[in-house]
Design a protein around this motif. Sequence first.
Motif, mmCIF file in Angstrom:
data_model
loop_
_atom_site.group_PDB
_atom_site.id
_atom_site.type_symbol
_atom_site.label_atom_id
_atom_site.label_comp_id
_atom_site.label_asym_id
_atom_site.label_seq_id
_atom_site.Cartn_x
_atom_site.Cartn_y
_atom_site.Cartn_z
ATOM 1 N N ALA A 61 13.675 40.936 55.106
ATOM 2 C CA ALA A 61 14.864 40.700 54.279
ATOM 3 C C ALA A 61 14.529 39.962 52.987
ATOM 4 C CB ALA A 61 15.900 39.909 55.079
ATOM 5 N N HIS A 62 13.357 39.333 52.926
ATOM 6 C CA HIS A 62 12.992 38.618 51.700
ATOM 7 C C HIS A 62 12.493 39.558 50.601
ATOM 8 C CE1 HIS A 62 11.947 34.910 54.378
ATOM 9 N NE2 HIS A 62 13.237 34.990 54.161
ATOM 10 N N VAL A 63 11.950 40.701 51.023
ATOM 11 C CA VAL A 63 11.247 41.538 50.048
ATOM 12 C C VAL A 63 12.146 41.985 48.893
ATOM 13 C CG1 VAL A 63 9.803 43.573 49.732
ATOM 14 C CG2 VAL A 63 9.602 42.231 51.841
ATOM 15 N N PRO A 64 13.365 42.438 49.178
ATOM 16 C CA PRO A 64 14.220 42.844 48.044
ATOM 17 C C PRO A 64 14.536 41.690 47.088
ATOM 18 C CG PRO A 64 15.076 43.703 50.115
ATOM 19 C CD PRO A 64 13.997 42.739 50.478
ATOM 20 N N LEU A 65 14.418 40.462 47.561
ATOM 21 C CA LEU A 65 14.685 39.324 46.677
ATOM 22 C C LEU A 65 13.662 39.238 45.543
ATOM 23 C CD1 LEU A 65 15.463 36.557 49.361
ATOM 24 C CD2 LEU A 65 17.114 37.907 48.051
ATOM 25 N N THR A 66 12.536 39.930 45.706
ATOM 26 C CA THR A 66 11.491 39.870 44.680
ATOM 27 C C THR A 66 11.590 41.015 43.670
ATOM 28 O OG1 THR A 66 9.900 41.254 45.880
ATOM 29 C CG2 THR A 66 9.901 38.909 46.409
ATOM 30 N N ALA A 67 12.577 41.890 43.876
ATOM 31 C CA ALA A 67 12.611 43.145 43.112
ATOM 32 C C ALA A 67 12.677 42.928 41.608
ATOM 33 C CB ALA A 67 13.792 44.005 43.564
ATOM 34 N N ARG A 68 13.413 41.933 41.192
ATOM 35 C CA ARG A 68 13.599 41.759 39.751
ATOM 36 C C ARG A 68 12.766 40.614 39.165
ATOM 37 N NH1 ARG A 68 17.420 45.550 38.895
ATOM 38 N NH2 ARG A 68 18.515 46.017 40.827
ATOM 39 N N ARG A 69 11.777 40.206 39.909
ATOM 40 C CA ARG A 69 10.905 39.152 39.406
ATOM 41 C C ARG A 69 10.059 39.635 38.232
ATOM 42 N NH1 ARG A 69 7.774 35.910 44.217
ATOM 43 N NH2 ARG A 69 9.238 34.180 44.324
ATOM 44 N N THR A 70 9.610 38.695 37.426
ATOM 45 C CA THR A 70 8.695 39.033 36.332
ATOM 46 C C THR A 70 7.328 39.429 36.870
ATOM 47 O OG1 THR A 70 9.846 37.543 34.838
ATOM 48 C CG2 THR A 70 7.591 38.127 34.236
ATOM 49 N N THR A 71 6.874 38.736 37.905
ATOM 50 C CA THR A 71 5.533 39.026 38.414
ATOM 51 C C THR A 71 5.518 39.340 39.915
ATOM 52 O OG1 THR A 71 5.209 36.616 38.453
ATOM 53 C CG2 THR A 71 4.177 37.813 36.667
ATOM 54 N N GLY A 72 6.623 39.804 40.438
ATOM 55 C CA GLY A 72 6.641 40.311 41.809
ATOM 56 C C GLY A 72 6.060 39.342 42.817
ATOM 57 N N ILE A 73 5.198 39.878 43.683
ATOM 58 C CA ILE A 73 4.547 39.067 44.714
ATOM 59 C C ILE A 73 3.096 38.883 44.310
ATOM 60 C CG2 ILE A 73 3.916 38.957 47.155
ATOM 61 C CD1 ILE A 73 6.324 40.773 47.750
ATOM 62 N N PHE B 179 -7.385 44.509 47.200
ATOM 63 C CA PHE B 179 -6.718 43.270 47.546
ATOM 64 C C PHE B 179 -5.807 42.750 46.451
ATOM 65 C CE2 PHE B 179 -9.483 42.960 51.133
ATOM 66 C CZ PHE B 179 -8.721 42.235 52.037
ATOM 67 N N CYS B 180 -5.610 43.543 45.434
ATOM 68 C CA CYS B 180 -4.853 43.037 44.302
ATOM 69 C C CYS B 180 -3.371 42.984 44.639
ATOM 70 C CB CYS B 180 -5.083 43.899 43.067
ATOM 71 S SG CYS B 180 -4.191 43.243 41.674
ATOM 72 N N SER B 181 -2.853 41.768 44.753
ATOM 73 C CA SER B 181 -1.442 41.622 45.118
ATOM 74 C C SER B 181 -0.546 42.230 44.048
ATOM 75 C CB SER B 181 -1.096 40.160 45.308
ATOM 76 O OG SER B 181 -1.374 39.431 44.131
ATOM 77 N N MET B 182 -0.956 42.083 42.784
ATOM 78 C CA MET B 182 -0.128 42.631 41.703
ATOM 79 C C MET B 182 -0.056 44.147 41.818
ATOM 80 S SD MET B 182 0.507 40.285 38.829
ATOM 81 C CE MET B 182 -0.013 38.644 38.433
ATOM 82 N N LYS B 183 -1.212 44.760 42.146
ATOM 83 C CA LYS B 183 -1.216 46.205 42.284
ATOM 84 C C LYS B 183 -0.328 46.626 43.463
ATOM 85 C CE LYS B 183 -4.209 50.233 42.685
ATOM 86 N NZ LYS B 183 -3.208 50.868 43.547
ATOM 87 N N ILE B 184 -0.495 45.928 44.592
ATOM 88 C CA ILE B 184 0.322 46.262 45.766
ATOM 89 C C ILE B 184 1.807 46.123 45.423
ATOM 90 C CG2 ILE B 184 0.889 45.626 48.149
ATOM 91 C CD1 ILE B 184 -2.035 44.704 48.483
ATOM 92 N N THR B 185 2.140 45.016 44.738
ATOM 93 C CA THR B 185 3.551 44.811 44.407
ATOM 94 C C THR B 185 4.052 45.842 43.425
ATOM 95 O OG1 THR B 185 2.922 42.490 44.387
ATOM 96 C CG2 THR B 185 5.208 42.982 43.932
ATOM 97 N N GLN B 186 3.195 46.218 42.475
ATOM 98 C CA GLN B 186 3.613 47.249 41.522
ATOM 99 C C GLN B 186 3.892 48.550 42.248
ATOM 100 O OE1 GLN B 186 1.263 48.076 38.144
ATOM 101 N NE2 GLN B 186 2.336 46.518 36.961
ATOM 102 N N ASP B 187 2.989 48.871 43.200
ATOM 103 C CA ASP B 187 3.197 50.087 43.979
ATOM 104 C C ASP B 187 4.513 50.003 44.754
ATOM 105 O OD1 ASP B 187 0.771 50.824 42.988
ATOM 106 O OD2 ASP B 187 -0.345 50.544 44.855
ATOM 107 N N LEU B 188 4.824 48.788 45.193
ATOM 108 C CA LEU B 188 6.049 48.571 45.967
ATOM 109 C C LEU B 188 7.305 48.591 45.113
ATOM 110 C CD1 LEU B 188 5.554 45.540 48.377
ATOM 111 C CD2 LEU B 188 5.837 47.950 48.964
ATOM 112 N N ARG B 189 7.123 48.211 43.838
ATOM 113 C CA ARG B 189 8.297 47.854 43.042
ATOM 114 C C ARG B 189 9.355 48.955 43.000
ATOM 115 N NH1 ARG B 189 8.850 44.569 37.437
ATOM 116 N NH2 ARG B 189 9.106 42.888 38.935
ATOM 117 N N GLU B 190 8.899 50.185 42.761
ATOM 118 C CA GLU B 190 9.857 51.301 42.674
ATOM 119 C C GLU B 190 10.662 51.382 43.969
ATOM 120 O OE1 GLU B 190 10.596 53.069 39.947
ATOM 121 O OE2 GLU B 190 9.247 51.564 39.112
#
Lengths: 610, 610
Positions: free
Chosen positions: B322-334, A571-582
């Motif tokens: 369409a919102h998801v790419p807006l988070t791409a360059r965030r410091t802490t993502g989602i 459930f870790c949002s940070m992990k999910i987002t990190q996986d998504l980031r690339e």
Amino acid sequence: MNIQDKPNALVPQSVTCGPLPGSKKIYHRPEGRPDIAVPLREIALDPSANEPPVRVYDASGPYTDLEARIDLTQGLARIREPWLNRRQGLETYAGRMVRPEDNGFVGPDRLVPPCPANRSPRKGRDGARVTQYEFARAGIITEEMIFVAARENLGRETMLEEAEARLADGESFGASIPAFVTPEFVRDEIARGRAIIPANINHPELEPMIIGRNFLVKVNANIGNSAVTSSVAEEVEKMVWALRWGADTVMDLSTGRNIHNIRDWIIRNSPAPIGTVPIYQALEKVDGDPVKLTFEIFRDTLIEQAEQGVDYFTIHAGVRLAHVPLTARRTTGIVSRGGSIMARWCLAHHKESFLYERFDEICDIMRAYDVSFSLGDGLRPGSIADANDRAQFAELETLGELTKIAWAKGCQVMIEGPGHVPMHKIKINMEKQLKECDEAPFYTLGPLTTDIAPGYDHITSGIGAAMIGWFGCAMLCYVTPKEHLGLPDRDDVKTGVITYRIAAHAGDLAKGHPAAQIRDDAVSRARFDFRWQDQFNLGLDPDTARLFHDETLPKEAHKTAHFCSMCGPQFCSMKITQDLREEVLAIAEREKGMAEKSAEFLEKGGKLYL
Amino acid sequence: MNIQDKPNALVPQSVTCGPLPGSKKIYHRPEGRPDIAVPLREIALDPSANEPPVRVYDASGPYTDLEARIDLTQGLARIREPWLNRRQGLETYAGRMVRPEDNGFVGPDRLVPPCPANRSPRKGRDGARVTQYEFARAGIITEEMIFVAARENLGRETMLEEAEARLADGESFGASIPAFVTPEFVRDEIARGRAIIPANINHPELEPMIIGRNFLVKVNANIGNSAVTSSVAEEVEKMVWALRWGADTVMDLSTGRNIHNIRDWIIRNSPAPIGTVPIYQALEKVDGDPVKLTFEIFRDTLIEQAEQGVDYFTIHAGVRLAHVPLTARRTTGIVSRGGSIMARWCLAHHKESFLYERFDEICDIMRAYDVSFSLGDGLRPGSIADANDRAQFAELETLGELTKIAWAKGCQVMIEGPGHVPMHKIKINMEKQLKECDEAPFYTLGPLTTDIAPGYDHITSGIGAAMIGWFGCAMLCYVTPKEHLGLPDRDDVKTGVITYRIAAHAGDLAKGHPAAQIRDDAVSRARFDFRWQDQFNLGLDPDTARLFHDETLPKEAHKTAHFCSMCGPQFCSMKITQDLREEVLAIAEREKGMAEKSAEFLEKGGKLYL
């Protein structure tokens, strides 16, 4: 008398030393001044971060320096000595003899010995320049000014563009915070009365710091034994402990026996400015009866403490006879000790306060040692009900009047403020203080924003402190969880200091201080990268953060885990987002400007419904 | 299965009961409605005070009522049952069968049994009025509205002049707080979408409460087991414990095994609205893989939880593809779990979120049970660095769009907000939310005003919470000291709730809520009169206040002492002022209008110097 002969409880044997986890002390030497070493704390990050260490303000003194040799009987290294030696206007003299009443007539069996590090005092010659204010007005930059300029920059020297962007992003309500602090800026701010460097010429151990609206917001911690309890060893440790967690100045509010000698030990071992409320000791000298106070006793106490090296005095000269009836129908009357003492004196004699009437003589003493004024708010409200009333503001107007007198006499001045004030009445306090006192630095207690939480007044007041720090208050006097209930112990001091460091930093961030957000961003990156150790070490209290983490996930392996106990791995949002980031970055790259297009789409009303 | 057969750890045996020190539960019965009993807490004062007892808001439920019989297996008394029975639009039906995936496929040996107090569920008939919003729009005042109107007044019925003076003294930034709350005012606020009463028709045990900018600021506490740790007994106790210290609603954020049955126990025993985030359970049903989520599984989960009686659902329908790419360059993502789950789903399928696309179907379910929307802020900032960015505000705009759809469908709606926001960026959040969402109630997490204090985020966020509460936020989601580090235990829950009660109350005071300052003034008078017991009992946490006092002055006699350990008897400003008070009052009387004259003298420039 040899201090080894005294029972342990009376003499400080040792204090908390050593760096905070992950940190080391470094010294920054301003260009061309190898004789000035400005302390900073450097927090190392995990190599995986690929980031330089983070430098933070460090008020903790040599106690956190592994290289420093600490011997409480010798006092700290006298770093200002060479600077003071060069100043023509100062002279060394025999000084006042210590008298039995200075230590509350304590018997020989209970007498705390004086600190062996004592020296003969200095004072300023008549007509010569002594105070930082006088030097600043004369266009002279002192070593103290160079020191604080470097200290305020936190070792930053480049990245002007970033600093300016930070400033532009903040809201400082008319403050004039520069991108970088120069010695000349410091001099100018002091000359304008907008900042002070509390630095008694008899406190050579001091690492200078500056208090002013255009600098980092500072925090004061109160310590002091009381008639009811506590010992000298405890008080020295409390001072070191308060500085360790981030207090910038310490007020010694001791009363009762041994206060002269306890103060000796504190000052000789304090790298930070020490403040006192001299009327407390003066009252002790007249058996605790305010009616018996005289200007002569007060004056003698000022000289006694100025010779010891106290850096600022709280003086309640704004409590005038005519103000006292204004408090008659208050819910909580007068809650300042100094204020109530002076009110009692004024009424008993039906005379104007001697602090007010003989203020110019007080100024002459303050100037001779460069003791800064902290003009006390003896009529500050003690409850939400009494906030911003006529008594409070009448006193503030008098403090404005006295500020100008003190400046004319060459003294440095700050102004004390409330107290208990609901959120919507805080800003008017700041605005009125700036106006009445011509932007002299404001130094407030809290304010507490509600009265319903005894046991949690560090929090009720931390809210008000953060807000008034944002609005322009230069120093915040901490409140501990024990406020209104008891004497703070070691844990309370730490909690109070950290709460107020939060408030001060929140204020710096909101003002757009160019150095403030660097630390927040470092924590956030560490958090997002699951660098747990870095997150702990970058925080205000690495020990507690680590302890809290380990309560749920104690294993060392979990310190590198890419999840935490809050949500678990799935459930870790940070992990999910990190996986998504690339993936997200790739999309954003591939569909050139997709982010912008998305925004545009949404702005043009890309709505499914409606 | 008999619950007695289960191991103790799985079933709640008992919870904390009994009143707070000095307090007793009373019930206020609105005129003409003896069938409606509104709980209040009455704090008795020492006879010497010569003051009536102080009435305060009481969210703690029957657990603090000495008369109440608590049996967790039976659940609380179903006080709304007669009201619901009279509503024509509701029908009872068999309900959905519990399936193994509802409890995370837990084996029989570790299965928590369902709460025996379960009943068949109700739902609304098509076209009939079910929700508080629908009744309000139709001009109908429900029992729930009468209940909350009385509750918000804290038993006040007279003193209009004082109430109006309080309002005039505050700053509410355009809110419309009345001197007294009437059922008609409640109805009107709900009809305008400015307030909600989260009250699922399957939660008859509920003591209704209202969330809206023109009412007292509310506090939510999160509980919930996690995949890593904790048990059902602990969670039920945490719920009762959070309410005891002042939480107004509780969110059950459980994940992992047994969550259906744990929720049963919680709801059947909760006098407060329970909120959940259904996507968490939906995710469990697809083995924790966001990509496998479908609308059908989500829909099934909504019905499952709505039948159990959950009062509000957090639904992250504002996280659009369409919102998801807006988070791409965030410091802490989602950093929202729900947000990151939906972002992952959207990207994996490269499709618009099913929560957004099928929002009208979701509304139909919510309406049928009167589950309130808490429109989730899946893109809230997770750091100061990301505050108020395009991603956050784009989502907020979508939430505004969805608010209007939900209203059109007859649903109650509130909006979730950040997160991490420095002080100077908080107000714009509130203003934008009011504008985009047509004044639907705002419900924020903190916001945290700095990122540098892991271990103290109840304080970093309490500052932001107090401010946004003042600016118009209707409910504050608490943050505990363990935030970012671990799972809160019992002490953390208490600390979090009390910190947030402080924030909420500070907000009420600043808005000028006519009932708020009554309690502050009672504490202040007790403090000034040295009524120590009254000061403890009137505070948010009598136990801690007493403990802190006793650490320094343990003796019972000191509870009546006219001084405290802070200053000792000689230095007590309150004592000195009290001694002065008679004298000051006499002077003020004798020299008729002396106070005014003093003020005049000072105003006319009665200055000694200058």
